[in-house]
Design an enzyme around this catalytic site. Structure first.
Site, PDB file in Angstrom:
ATOM      1  N   GLY A 169       0.846  -1.198   0.000  1.00 30.11           N
ATOM      2  CA  GLY A 169       0.000   0.000   0.000  1.00 30.11           C
ATOM      3  C   GLY A 169       0.878   1.244   0.000  1.00 30.11           C
ATOM      4  O   GLY A 169       2.031   1.222  -0.420  1.00 30.11           O
ATOM      5  N   GLY A 170       0.319   2.326   0.542  1.00 29.26           N
ATOM      6  CA  GLY A 170       1.051   3.587   0.566  1.00 29.26           C
ATOM      7  C   GLY A 170       2.362   3.496   1.324  1.00 29.26           C
ATOM      8  O   GLY A 170       3.257   4.335   1.136  1.00 29.26           O
ATOM      9  N   GLY A 404      25.039  11.128 -30.175  1.00 26.04           N
ATOM     10  CA  GLY A 404      24.562  11.830 -28.985  1.00 26.04           C
ATOM     11  C   GLY A 404      25.065  11.170 -27.716  1.00 26.04           C
ATOM     12  O   GLY A 404      25.296  11.837 -26.694  1.00 26.04           O
ATOM     13  N   ALA A 405      25.235   9.856 -27.776  1.00 24.64           N
ATOM     14  CA  ALA A 405      25.685   9.134 -26.584  1.00 24.64           C
ATOM     15  C   ALA A 405      27.097   9.574 -26.185  1.00 24.64           C
ATOM     16  O   ALA A 405      27.452   9.558 -25.004  1.00 24.64           O
ATOM     17  CB  ALA A 405      25.630   7.632 -26.824  1.00 24.64           C
TER      18      ALA A 405
HETATM   19  C1  HXC Z   1      -3.061  -4.051  12.792  1.00 26.90           C
HETATM   20  C2  HXC Z   1      -2.116  -5.978  11.987  1.00 26.90           C
HETATM   21  C3  HXC Z   1      -1.994  -5.407  10.717  1.00 26.90           C
HETATM   22  C4  HXC Z   1      -2.463  -4.082  10.528  1.00 26.90           C
HETATM   23  C5  HXC Z   1      -1.202  -7.396  10.619  1.00 26.90           C
HETATM   24  N1  HXC Z   1      -1.628  -7.223  11.880  1.00 26.90           N
HETATM   25  N2  HXC Z   1      -1.430  -6.307   9.889  1.00 26.90           N
HETATM   26  N3  HXC Z   1      -2.650  -5.298  13.016  1.00 26.90           N
HETATM   27  N4  HXC Z   1      -2.983  -3.433  11.606  1.00 26.90           N
HETATM   28  N5  HXC Z   1      -2.340  -3.461   9.361  1.00 26.90           N
HETATM   29  C6  HXC Z   1      -1.531  -8.162  12.990  1.00 26.90           C
HETATM   30  C7  HXC Z   1      -2.431  -9.363  12.832  1.00 26.90           C
HETATM   31  O1  HXC Z   1      -3.690  -9.070  13.363  1.00 26.90           O
HETATM   32  C8  HXC Z   1      -1.697 -10.412  13.634  1.00 26.90           C
HETATM   33  O2  HXC Z   1      -1.947 -10.195  15.006  1.00 26.90           O
HETATM   34  C9  HXC Z   1      -0.255 -10.080  13.402  1.00 26.90           C
HETATM   35  O3  HXC Z   1      -0.223  -8.708  12.950  1.00 26.90           O
HETATM   36  C10 HXC Z   1       0.379 -10.924  12.327  1.00 26.90           C
HETATM   37  O4  HXC Z   1      -0.465 -10.932  11.196  1.00 26.90           O
HETATM   38  P1  HXC Z   1      -0.811 -12.277  10.414  1.00 26.90           P
HETATM   39  O5  HXC Z   1      -1.922 -11.928   9.471  1.00 26.90           O
HETATM   40  O6  HXC Z   1      -1.004 -13.397  11.369  1.00 26.90           O
HETATM   41  O7  HXC Z   1       0.551 -12.527   9.667  1.00 26.90           O
HETATM   42  P2  HXC Z   1       0.804 -13.100   8.211  1.00 26.90           P
HETATM   43  O8  HXC Z   1      -0.067 -14.309   7.969  1.00 26.90           O
HETATM   44  O9  HXC Z   1       2.262 -13.262   8.072  1.00 26.90           O
HETATM   45  O10 HXC Z   1       0.278 -11.965   7.209  1.00 26.90           O
HETATM   46  C11 HXC Z   1       0.901 -10.700   7.169  1.00 26.90           C
HETATM   47  C12 HXC Z   1       0.042  -9.733   6.355  1.00 26.90           C
HETATM   48  C13 HXC Z   1      -1.394  -9.701   6.900  1.00 26.90           C
HETATM   49  C14 HXC Z   1       0.024 -10.157   4.888  1.00 26.90           C
HETATM   50  C15 HXC Z   1       0.726  -8.364   6.436  1.00 26.90           C
HETATM   51  O11 HXC Z   1      -1.336  -9.524   8.309  1.00 26.90           O
HETATM   52  C16 HXC Z   1      -2.218  -8.610   6.333  1.00 26.90           C
HETATM   53  O12 HXC Z   1      -2.731  -8.739   5.199  1.00 26.90           O
HETATM   54  N6  HXC Z   1      -2.428  -7.577   7.125  1.00 26.90           N
HETATM   55  C17 HXC Z   1      -3.271  -6.448   6.745  1.00 26.90           C
HETATM   56  C18 HXC Z   1      -2.599  -5.623   5.692  1.00 26.90           C
HETATM   57  C19 HXC Z   1      -3.365  -4.380   5.388  1.00 26.90           C
HETATM   58  O13 HXC Z   1      -4.459  -4.447   4.797  1.00 26.90           O
HETATM   59  N7  HXC Z   1      -2.882  -3.288   5.913  1.00 26.90           N
HETATM   60  C20 HXC Z   1      -3.479  -1.985   5.769  1.00 26.90           C
HETATM   61  C21 HXC Z   1      -3.182  -1.577   4.355  1.00 26.90           C
HETATM   62  S1  HXC Z   1      -3.579   0.060   4.053  1.00 26.90           S
HETATM   63  P3  HXC Z   1      -1.849 -11.360  16.096  1.00 26.90           P
HETATM   64  O14 HXC Z   1      -2.324 -10.724  17.325  1.00 26.90           O
HETATM   65  O15 HXC Z   1      -2.718 -12.474  15.608  1.00 26.90           O
HETATM   66  O16 HXC Z   1      -0.415 -11.761  16.159  1.00 26.90           O
HETATM   67  C22 HXC Z   1      -2.144   0.810   4.230  1.00 26.90           C
HETATM   68  C23 HXC Z   1      -2.217   2.217   3.813  1.00 26.90           C
HETATM   69  C24 HXC Z   1      -0.960   2.924   4.047  1.00 26.90           C
HETATM   70  O17 HXC Z   1      -1.175   0.307   4.663  1.00 26.90           O
HETATM   71  C25 HXC Z   1      -1.127   4.264   3.451  1.00 26.90           C
HETATM   72  C26 HXC Z   1       0.034   5.122   3.644  1.00 26.90           C
HETATM   73  C27 HXC Z   1      -0.137   6.418   2.937  1.00 26.90           C
END
Ligand code: HXC
Length: 508
Positions: A169-170, A404-405
């Site tokens: 993402g971002g 040119g290069a």
């Molecule tokens: C809060 C999160 C989290 C998040 C993971 N966790 N991502 N908690 N916010 N964004 C927590 C899970 O709940 C879990 O907690 C622990 O981290 C590990 O995650 P798992 O899913 O068990 O790990 P894994 O299977 O390795 O998968 C990793 C992952 C997945 C692919 C990153 O967790 C995931 O898809 N997370 C969400 C990603 C996402 O949508 N993020 C927001 C995107 S928007 P526990 O307690 O069970 O250990 C964004 C915008 C940014 O980022 C913009 C900037 C400008």
């Protein structure tokens, strides 16, 4: 008093545990180190000084007030790499998946502010699930605060990003604005939208690794500058890179002890260029023979191989090398190689690292894909970067410098300080055959062949350019290291500045 000291130790021990033994084991099972293990390996032993170990998030939604781990998913502080100061943040995937909250961002911003103020590099270790979902817009604001600091720090202190887990993402835009990105094979990925969204929107089926793994970003997109086998290798190579760089734009890169004679003669270079001008040879051989102890840190090795970029040292001092590579696309410049080299030249110029350019370029790559892709603008980036650079620039033309290069590759006309050519150099508007076919259009094949020979003997050499002063000296290949070392030594107090402007308008 004893109790108070013991309590501090207890609190520290709990903070060091991050998300607990189970999650640490899960991290190790994926072949990844923990945030703290990474910091330990990156920095000199015992040099890490941590900040904000006890900082905790302030979120009260979704029951978050009951779970406030110390450190909030990122380890921050400073330490040294071979005795030189660096700031570091390392996201802790065992705490809420290393996700970025308001306080997590504040910790990162604090060390970035200190790095900028005190003039030391920032190394960011990324391993995060992105925005802390429970915090919503507060987390987005945190990202933007980090982005703004990346922008302000650009060109002031070196910024290096290590991607050692998810970065999606971002969140990808913070590393994208840093100077170098290193990824770990098979355990890291970067993308703006993940495989599920891609499937929904475009119907493409792709794995996370294919979409944004280390291979993709070092070979196809060029987002990343290096891919390493594991965390340990990536951290060791980061230490090696830091040794080539100044701590900030207010300082020079360090001079390292060297045990290689700057006047070393390399007789093998006299036969590096093949007799047949269309036969390739490996330009890396020349780079390694010019470098102190043959030490070369290559940047973007797996992308646009027709140009080579990286750092060497000469007389212990860092030099950025840009070189055409005849073994790939005959060393032609094209969109990818122009972008790659331009960014490298600008990095060197921003941080006062002198540039050595090794030229064997038959021209720009022809074709519709190049023209439709905007080779005009991309080629102009490299031209612009060389022309605006005020650092010492030494150029050696080994063979072809056509069209040119020729101008683009740090020629005399772009304020090259020393422009050397080997006797094998061919500096001309184009290759002899192409030139004669145009001048003598309509003539028989025999006549063209004869005229080509004539053209070759007249122009396929460095002397026409040397007569005009565009080449400062024709040098013996075997003495190139000595000549280049003396040239850079003579330029150590070079002073050159560009006219005042708010900033330039490089053709992006
Ligand atoms: C809060 C999160 C989290 C998040 C993971 N966790 N991502 N908690 N916010 N964004 C927590 C899970 O709940 C879990 O907690 C622990 O981290 C590990 O995650 P798992 O899913 O068990 O790990 P894994 O299977 O390795 O998968 C990793 C992952 C997945 C692919 C990153 O967790 C995931 O898809 N997370 C969400 C990603 C996402 O949508 N993020 C927001 C995107 S928007 P526990 O307690 O069970 O250990 C964004 C915008 C940014 O980022 C913009 C900037 C400008």
């Amino acid at each position: 008093m004893k109790d108070i000291l013991a309590e501090l130790e207890d609190r520290r021990a709990t903070a060091r545990q991050g998300g607990g033994a189970r999650r640490i084991d899960a991290q190790h099972a994926k072949g990844k180190l923990t945030a703290r293990e990474r910091v330990e390996l990156l920095l000199d032993e015992g040099s890490f000084e941590e900040f904000d170990m006890f900082m905790a998030h302030r979120c009260t939604d979704f029951g978050m007030e009951k779970d406030r781990p110390s450190g909030d998913g990122v380890v921050t502080g400073w330490g040294t790499v071979n005795g030189r100061q660096v700031y570091v943040f390392s996201q802790d995937f065992t705490v809420f998946g290393g996700s970025l909250s308001e306080t997590h961002a504040q910790k990162i911003c604090k060390i970035m502010d200190m790095a900028l103020q005190n003039g030391a590099p920032v190394i960011g270790i990324n391993d995060s699930g992105g925005a802390r979902i429970q915090e919503g817009v507060a987390s987005l604001a945190g990202y933007a605060e980090v982005f703004q600091r990346n922008i302000m720090a650009s060109g002031v202190v070196p910024q290096i990003s290590l991607i050692m887990g998810p970065c999606a993402g971002g969140a990808v835009y913070s590393p994208a604005m840093t100077d170098f990105i290193f990824m770990v094979k098979d355990s890291s990925y970067m993308f703006v939208t993940g495989p599920d969204v891609v499937k929904t929107v475009t119907n493409e089926v792709v794995t996370a690794e294919e979409l944004g793994g280390a291979g993709t970003h070092t070979k196809k997109s060029s987002v990343a500058d290096g891919a390493y086998e594991n965390d340990v290798e990536a951290l060791a190579e980061t230490r090696r890179l830091i040794d080539f760089l100044p701590l900030s734009n207010r300082e020079r890169a360090p001079t390292r002890p060297f045990f290689d004679d700057p006047a070393r003669i390399e007789n093998s270079l006299d036969t590096l260029i093949p007799d047949n001008p269309n036969q390739p040879y490996d330009m890396k051989e020349l780079i390694l023979k010019l470098a102190d102890e043959g030490d070369f840190f290559e940047i973007q090795r797996d992308f646009a191989g027709n140009v080579i970029t990286g750092f060497i040292r000469i007389e212990g001092r860092s030099v950025g090398v840009v070189a055409n590579q005849p073994t790939v696309l005959a060393g032609c410049l094209d969109i990818d190689s122009s972008r790659k080299a331009a960014r490298f030249v600008r990095f060197c110029d921003a941080f006062e690292i002198p540039i050595l350019t090794l030229v064997d370029v038959p021209g720009f790559l022809p074709g519709t894909s190049q023209e439709y892709g905007g080779v005009i603008k991309h080629g102009a980036k490299l031209l612009f970067a060389y022309g605006e650079a005020t650092v010492p620039k030494v150029t050696v033309i080994t063979r072809k410098a056509y069209g040119g290069a020729y101008d683009v590759m740090a020629s005399k006309h772009l304020r090259g300080d020393f422009n050397y050519a080997w006797p094998t150099a061919e500096i001309a508007v184009m290759g002899a055959k192409g030139a004669t076919e145009i001048i003598y259009r309509g003539k028989t094949a025999e006549e063209i062949a004869e005229r080509t020979k004539e053209y070759e003997s007249r122009f396929a050499n460095p002397f026409v350019a040397a007569e005009k002063g565009f080449i400062d000296e024709v040098i013996m290949p075997h003495s190139t290291r000595r000549r280049v070392a003396r040239a850079f030594a003579s330029l150590r107090s070079k002073k050159l500045s560009n006219p005042w402007k708010k900033h330039d308008n490089i053709p992006l």
